[in-house]
Design a protein around this motif. Structure first.
Motif, PDB file in Angstrom:
ATOM      1  N   LYS A 132       0.645  -1.123   0.031  1.00  9.56           N
ATOM      2  CA  LYS A 132      -0.179  -0.202   0.001  1.00  9.56           C
ATOM      3  C   LYS A 132       1.091   1.324   0.005  1.00  9.56           C
ATOM      4  O   LYS A 132       1.977   1.192   0.546  1.00  9.56           O
ATOM      5  N   ILE A 133       0.324   2.483  -0.474  1.00 11.67           N
ATOM      6  CA  ILE A 133       1.126   3.699  -0.545  1.00 11.67           C
ATOM      7  C   ILE A 133       1.536   4.032   0.561  1.00 11.67           C
ATOM      8  O   ILE A 133       0.764   4.111   1.739  1.00 11.67           O
ATOM      9  N   ALA A 134       2.952   4.189   0.906  1.00  7.15           N
ATOM     10  CA  ALA A 134       3.495   4.680   2.278  1.00  7.15           C
ATOM     11  C   ALA A 134       3.823   6.338   2.179  1.00  7.15           C
ATOM     12  O   ALA A 134       4.976   6.928   2.133  1.00  7.15           O
ATOM     13  N   HIS A 135       2.573   6.894   2.133  1.00  5.34           N
ATOM     14  CA  HIS A 135       2.883   8.448   1.955  1.00  5.34           C
ATOM     15  C   HIS A 135       1.424   9.187   2.515  1.00  5.34           C
ATOM     16  O   HIS A 135       0.351   8.379   2.570  1.00  5.34           O
ATOM     17  N   PHE A 136       1.440  10.300   2.998  1.00  6.09           N
ATOM     18  CA  PHE A 136       0.557  11.031   3.542  1.00  6.09           C
ATOM     19  C   PHE A 136      -0.892  11.342   2.496  1.00  6.09           C
ATOM     20  O   PHE A 136      -1.844  11.741   2.709  1.00  6.09           O
ATOM     21  N   TYR A 155      14.354  29.603 -14.104  1.00  6.05           N
ATOM     22  CA  TYR A 155      13.392  29.451 -13.171  1.00  6.05           C
ATOM     23  C   TYR A 155      13.525  28.274 -12.271  1.00  6.05           C
ATOM     24  O   TYR A 155      14.142  27.363 -12.806  1.00  6.05           O
ATOM     25  N   ALA A 156      13.214  28.364 -11.197  1.00  8.86           N
ATOM     26  CA  ALA A 156      13.138  26.854 -10.409  1.00  8.86           C
ATOM     27  C   ALA A 156      11.560  26.867 -10.252  1.00  8.86           C
ATOM     28  O   ALA A 156      11.152  27.712  -9.372  1.00  8.86           O
ATOM     29  N   GLU A 157      10.988  25.651 -10.328  1.00 11.45           N
ATOM     30  CA  GLU A 157       9.356  25.500  -9.865  1.00 11.45           C
ATOM     31  C   GLU A 157       9.189  24.229  -9.480  1.00 11.45           C
ATOM     32  O   GLU A 157       9.814  23.239  -9.685  1.00 11.45           O
ATOM     33  N   GLU A 158       8.001  24.239  -8.738  1.00 11.21           N
ATOM     34  CA  GLU A 158       7.394  22.905  -8.224  1.00 11.21           C
ATOM     35  C   GLU A 158       5.808  23.144  -8.104  1.00 11.21           C
ATOM     36  O   GLU A 158       5.327  24.067  -7.922  1.00 11.21           O
ATOM     37  N   HIS A 159       5.415  22.061  -8.919  1.00  9.17           N
ATOM     38  CA  HIS A 159       4.131  22.058  -9.172  1.00  9.17           C
ATOM     39  C   HIS A 159       3.365  20.824  -8.483  1.00  9.17           C
ATOM     40  O   HIS A 159       3.665  19.762  -8.894  1.00  9.17           O
ATOM     41  N   ALA A 160       2.618  21.172  -7.435  1.00 12.13           N
ATOM     42  CA  ALA A 160       1.933  20.055  -6.886  1.00 12.13           C
ATOM     43  C   ALA A 160       0.377  19.947  -7.301  1.00 12.13           C
ATOM     44  O   ALA A 160      -0.316  20.940  -7.724  1.00 12.13           O
ATOM     45  N   ARG A 161       0.084  18.792  -7.893  1.00 10.86           N
ATOM     46  CA  ARG A 161      -1.512  18.433  -8.231  1.00 10.86           C
ATOM     47  C   ARG A 161      -2.132  17.356  -7.850  1.00 10.86           C
ATOM     48  O   ARG A 161      -1.246  16.270  -7.044  1.00 10.86           O
ATOM     49  N   ASN A 162      -3.480  17.181  -7.665  1.00  8.09           N
ATOM     50  CA  ASN A 162      -4.102  16.210  -7.247  1.00  8.09           C
ATOM     51  C   ASN A 162      -3.791  15.571  -5.975  1.00  8.09           C
ATOM     52  O   ASN A 162      -3.797  14.455  -5.580  1.00  8.09           O
ATOM     53  N   GLU A 163      -3.800  16.629  -4.753  1.00  8.27           N
ATOM     54  CA  GLU A 163      -3.366  15.910  -3.481  1.00  8.27           C
ATOM     55  C   GLU A 163      -4.539  16.088  -2.514  1.00  8.27           C
ATOM     56  O   GLU A 163      -5.550  16.809  -2.217  1.00  8.27           O
ATOM     57  N   SER A 164      -4.671  14.541  -2.316  1.00  3.63           N
ATOM     58  CA  SER A 164      -5.871  14.326  -1.343  1.00  3.63           C
ATOM     59  C   SER A 164      -5.207  13.447  -0.225  1.00  3.63           C
ATOM     60  O   SER A 164      -4.194  12.468  -0.664  1.00  3.63           O
ATOM     61  N   PRO A 165      -5.515  13.489   1.260  1.00  2.16           N
ATOM     62  CA  PRO A 165      -5.036  12.455   1.905  1.00  2.16           C
ATOM     63  C   PRO A 165      -5.169  11.178   1.714  1.00  2.16           C
ATOM     64  O   PRO A 165      -6.118  10.735   1.231  1.00  2.16           O
ATOM     65  N   ASN A 166      -4.182  10.433   2.310  1.00  2.00           N
ATOM     66  CA  ASN A 166      -4.479   8.990   2.093  1.00  2.00           C
ATOM     67  C   ASN A 166      -5.038   8.328   3.176  1.00  2.00           C
ATOM     68  O   ASN A 166      -4.524   7.945   4.170  1.00  2.00           O
ATOM     69  N   PHE A 167      -6.073   7.611   2.934  1.00  2.00           N
ATOM     70  CA  PHE A 167      -6.811   6.867   4.047  1.00  2.00           C
ATOM     71  C   PHE A 167      -6.663   5.507   3.869  1.00  2.00           C
ATOM     72  O   PHE A 167      -7.449   4.544   4.295  1.00  2.00           O
ATOM     73  N   GLU A 168      -5.918   5.000   2.600  1.00  2.00           N
ATOM     74  CA  GLU A 168      -6.035   3.343   2.462  1.00  2.00           C
ATOM     75  C   GLU A 168      -4.990   2.733   2.732  1.00  2.00           C
ATOM     76  O   GLU A 168      -4.417   1.970   1.867  1.00  2.00           O
ATOM     77  N   ARG A 177      -2.901   9.669  11.156  1.00  2.00           N
ATOM     78  CA  ARG A 177      -1.675  10.388  10.994  1.00  2.00           C
ATOM     79  C   ARG A 177      -1.661  11.258   9.550  1.00  2.00           C
ATOM     80  O   ARG A 177      -1.553  12.300   9.259  1.00  2.00           O
ATOM     81  N   ASN A 178      -2.125  10.300   8.646  1.00  2.00           N
ATOM     82  CA  ASN A 178      -2.242  11.105   7.004  1.00  2.00           C
ATOM     83  C   ASN A 178      -3.451  12.143   6.936  1.00  2.00           C
ATOM     84  O   ASN A 178      -3.268  12.816   6.208  1.00  2.00           O
ATOM     85  N   ALA A 179      -4.519  11.813   7.629  1.00  5.07           N
ATOM     86  CA  ALA A 179      -5.473  12.856   7.664  1.00  5.07           C
ATOM     87  C   ALA A 179      -5.228  14.014   8.306  1.00  5.07           C
ATOM     88  O   ALA A 179      -5.376  15.175   7.633  1.00  5.07           O
ATOM     89  N   ILE A 180      -4.082  14.103   9.374  1.00  4.68           N
ATOM     90  CA  ILE A 180      -3.828  15.243   9.781  1.00  4.68           C
ATOM     91  C   ILE A 180      -2.508  15.986   8.869  1.00  4.68           C
ATOM     92  O   ILE A 180      -2.898  17.123   8.430  1.00  4.68           O
ATOM     93  N   VAL A 181      -1.657  15.319   8.462  1.00  2.00           N
ATOM     94  CA  VAL A 181      -0.625  15.717   7.567  1.00  2.00           C
ATOM     95  C   VAL A 181      -1.102  15.850   6.104  1.00  2.00           C
ATOM     96  O   VAL A 181      -0.841  17.133   5.594  1.00  2.00           O
TER      97      VAL A 181
END
Length: 205
Positions: A132-136, A155-168, A177-181
């Protein structure tokens, strides 16, 4: 007609959850100077083990691992893993850490533009690649890091996309813990880390 800036298609389409963009740039007197500095910054981004030292706000530390889960000290390659140590307790699945898989590393050159991209995605622990995914965040989330030279700008850039907490995770404590983080990241608490990193990448111009 103005020519399109390269690299936009390197960033996944945003569909759900949170998205953020951290962008910094520096201007040079000539394209030659910008090209030389672009190569310096490209190397800095490739050196994942030093990301923490580049950040003026080192909220997390980063360690590079190869496809077999062995710690390594070299430039990042496609198929590698990055271990992330964030403040607070880690997860059982990640053996105390959060993990991402390096799914893409590539460069593109187009006349007076250059781009170098690293895209990562939450993953299982490298020693348990089918686990299973070991990330928040869920595996739908991505972080795309880019170094660009456009004429005499770098340029230096960071683009975050589709971020949702991992409850699985299959583990109640990990889910809590993942819910909080994950919720904190979703409302922008990870942004200072990435903003600090992109600024650090451009230091010393």
């Amino acid at each position: 007609m103005e020519r399109e800036i390269i690299g936009k298609d390197h960033v996944p389409v945003h569909q759900s959850g949170a998205e953020t963009d951290a962008v910094e740039n520096v201007e040079f007197d000539s394209e030659q100077e910008a090209t030389a500095f672009y190569q310096v910054v490209k190397h800095r981004l490739s050196d994942v083990n030093n990301w923490g030292s580049l950040s003026s706000i080192p909220l997390s530390s980063f360690k590079l691992f190869d496809h077999a889960g062995r710690a390594c000290d070299r430039e990042v390659e496609e198929g590698d893993y990055i271990r992330i140590d964030i403040p607070g307790p880690g997860t059982r699945l990640g053996k105390g850490y959060d993990w991402v898989h390096v799914e893409s590393v590539f460069s593109e050159v187009d006349f007076d533009q250059d781009i170098f991209t690293i895209r990562v995605r939450p993953s299982a622990h490298p020693l348990e690649p089918d686990g299973k995914i070991a990330h928040f965040l869920t595996s739908r989330a991505t972080s795309t890091f880019q170094i660009k030279r456009i004429k005499n700008f770098v340029y230096a850039e960071e683009h975050a996309r589709n971020e949702s907490p991992n409850f699985e995770t299959g583990n109640g404590l990990d889910n809590f813990r993942n819910a909080i983080v994950g919720t904190a990241a979703r409302i922008g608490f990870s942004y200072p880390q990435w903003k600090s990193l992109v600024k650090g990448l451009l230091k010393g111009n």
